[in-house]
Scaffold this motif. Structure first.
Motif, short mmCIF file in Angstrom:
data_model
loop_
_atom_site.label_atom_id
_atom_site.label_comp_id
_atom_site.label_asym_id
_atom_site.label_seq_id
_atom_site.Cartn_x
_atom_site.Cartn_y
_atom_site.Cartn_z
N TYR A 156 -1.00 14.18 0.25
CA TYR A 156 -1.43 13.06 -0.58
C TYR A 156 -1.78 11.86 0.29
CZ TYR A 156 -1.74 9.93 -4.53
OH TYR A 156 -2.21 9.04 -5.47
N LYS B 1 2.75 1.67 -3.35
CA LYS B 1 1.84 2.19 -4.38
C LYS B 1 1.67 3.69 -4.22
CE LYS B 1 -2.93 1.62 -6.07
NZ LYS B 1 -3.46 2.97 -5.83
N ILE B 2 1.43 4.14 -3.00
CA ILE B 2 1.22 5.58 -2.75
C ILE B 2 2.47 6.37 -3.11
CG2 ILE B 2 1.04 7.24 -0.83
CD1 ILE B 2 -1.15 5.33 0.32
N ASP C 163 3.95 16.85 -4.39
CA ASP C 163 3.01 16.20 -3.47
C ASP C 163 3.68 16.01 -2.12
OD1 ASP C 163 0.86 15.98 -5.23
OD2 ASP C 163 1.38 13.95 -5.87
N ASP D 18 0.83 -1.21 0.00
CA ASP D 18 0.00 0.00 0.00
C ASP D 18 0.86 1.26 0.00
OD1 ASP D 18 -2.30 -1.56 0.03
OD2 ASP D 18 -2.52 -1.46 2.20
N LYS E 277 7.72 15.83 -2.07
CA LYS E 277 8.39 14.99 -3.06
C LYS E 277 9.05 15.83 -4.15
CE LYS E 277 7.91 10.78 -5.76
NZ LYS E 277 6.98 9.77 -6.26
N ARG F 142 -5.60 9.68 2.35
CA ARG F 142 -5.21 8.28 2.23
C ARG F 142 -4.40 7.95 3.49
NH1 ARG F 142 -4.54 11.12 -2.02
NH2 ARG F 142 -5.50 10.58 -3.99
N SER G 56 4.78 5.67 -5.22
CA SER G 56 4.99 5.70 -6.66
C SER G 56 3.93 6.55 -7.38
CB SER G 56 5.03 4.29 -7.24
OG SER G 56 3.79 3.65 -7.12
N GLU G 57 2.74 6.67 -6.82
CA GLU G 57 1.70 7.51 -7.41
C GLU G 57 1.98 9.00 -7.24
OE1 GLU G 57 -2.27 4.75 -6.69
OE2 GLU G 57 -1.76 6.28 -5.23
N MET G 58 2.66 9.35 -6.18
CA MET G 58 2.91 10.75 -5.87
C MET G 58 3.78 11.40 -6.94
SD MET G 58 3.54 10.54 -1.76
CE MET G 58 3.88 12.30 -1.59
N GLY G 59 3.48 12.67 -7.21
CA GLY G 59 4.27 13.42 -8.18
C GLY G 59 5.04 14.55 -7.51
#
Length: 141
Positions: free
Chosen positions: A119, A15-16, A24, A12, A137, A41, A18-21
């Motif tokens: 995020y 995933k979070i 964030d 979990d 990030k 989240r 790697s989703e962050m840009g």
């Protein structure tokens, strides 16, 4: 299993992260923080302390090199709480990312508001007071 991923970073959280840009933010908070009511989240990492989680996250997470990238909750002026864990945060960030300069302090209410916009929030079982940090990030170079 994957290589080079700290064992406490579960799917979990991976995933979070790697989703962050770029830009964030993610908060890593102590056991007293009302994470469930503040998080968009929520990642629970019960049984772990903030420093352990921070070290693991910094192995995967680039810090922003253009803006403030580590923010702590300021201790109110009328509260005489010691915060030795901040020195540990500082050492881990310096060791973990060349973009890190120094952490910034923001007032508790502002920290709560900023956490709501993060995020994600990682809730730990940390017992130290004011052991909350927000990371911004950056980019992978």
């Amino acid at each position: 299993m994957l290589k080079h991923i700290p064992s406490i970073v579960g799917p979990d959280l991976l995933k979070i992260l790697s989703e962050m840009g770029h830009g964030d933010e993610i908060a890593i908070v102590d056991g007293n923080y009302p994470a469930a009511s503040r998080a968009q989240r929520l990642v629970r990492m019960d049984g772990h302390g903030v420093c352990e989680v921070l070290k693991a996250v910094l192995t995967l997470f680039p810090l922003d090199h253009m803006n403030e990238n580590a923010i702590l909750m300021e201790v109110p002026k009328n509260n005489f709480v010691e915060t030795p864990i901040w020195k540990e945060f500082d050492a881990l960030c310096r060791e973990g990312d060349e973009a890190y300069k120094n952490y910034s302090l923001i007032e508790a209410g502002e920290f709560y508001n900023r956490t709501e916009k993060c995020y994600a929030v990682i809730a730990t079982s940390e017992k130290a007071l004011y052991a909350n940090i927000i990371l911004r990030k950056g980019i992978v170079r």
